[in-house]
Design an enzyme around this catalytic site. Structure first.
Site, mmCIF file in Angstrom:
data_model
loop_
_atom_site.group_PDB
_atom_site.id
_atom_site.type_symbol
_atom_site.label_atom_id
_atom_site.label_comp_id
_atom_site.label_asym_id
_atom_site.label_seq_id
_atom_site.Cartn_x
_atom_site.Cartn_y
_atom_site.Cartn_z
ATOM 1 N N CYS A 11 0.844 -1.198 0.000
ATOM 2 C CA CYS A 11 0.000 0.000 0.000
ATOM 3 C C CYS A 11 0.879 1.248 0.000
ATOM 4 O O CYS A 11 1.707 1.426 0.896
ATOM 5 C CB CYS A 11 -0.898 -0.017 1.233
ATOM 6 S SG CYS A 11 -1.819 1.519 1.498
ATOM 7 N N GLY A 12 0.687 2.119 -0.966
ATOM 8 C CA GLY A 12 1.466 3.342 -1.052
ATOM 9 C C GLY A 12 1.284 4.250 0.156
ATOM 10 O O GLY A 12 2.253 4.821 0.658
#
Length: 114
Positions: A11-12
């Site tokens: 997840c960024g």
């Protein structure tokens, strides 16, 4: 400062939040990859409560079948149970420090508890 992040390396937003924590001099950071080490129902309920959220507000819809399962309209207990059974239903990342808990979406919310 001690901090615990419930992290998803794919997840960024989670990666950016972790990077912000790592920039703090002297930070003692505990990283829990919650997909490998799932939340307990009790810990999840505590994080959501301490962040001032409801289970529905912490429910991840994007990339899951939560909406198809009717979870957004389910009871708090049903949502928590589903989240405890499948950590992918939990929005991310949660961060806990001595100053509180935040669901760091966007990642700058972490600044509220640093």
């Amino acid at each position: 400062m001690k901090a615990t992040i419930w992290h998803n390396p794919n997840c960024g937003t989670s990666r950016k939040t972790l990077a912000q924590l790592q920039e703090i001099d002297g930070a003692d950071i505990r990283v829990i990859e919650y997909l490998n080490t799932p939340y307990t129902a009790e810990k999840l309920a505590q994080l959501i409560r301490d962040a001032g959220l409801t289970p529905a507000a912490a429910l991840r819809l994007r990339g899951t079948d939560a909406a198809e399962r009717g979870l957004p309209d389910a009871s708090d207990e049903a949502i928590l149970s589903a989240m405890a059974d499948n950590a992918a239903y939990v929005e991310r990342p949660f961060v806990e420090t001595d100053k509180g808990v935040r669901l760091c979406r966007p990642q700058d919310k972490v600044n509220e508890i640093l």
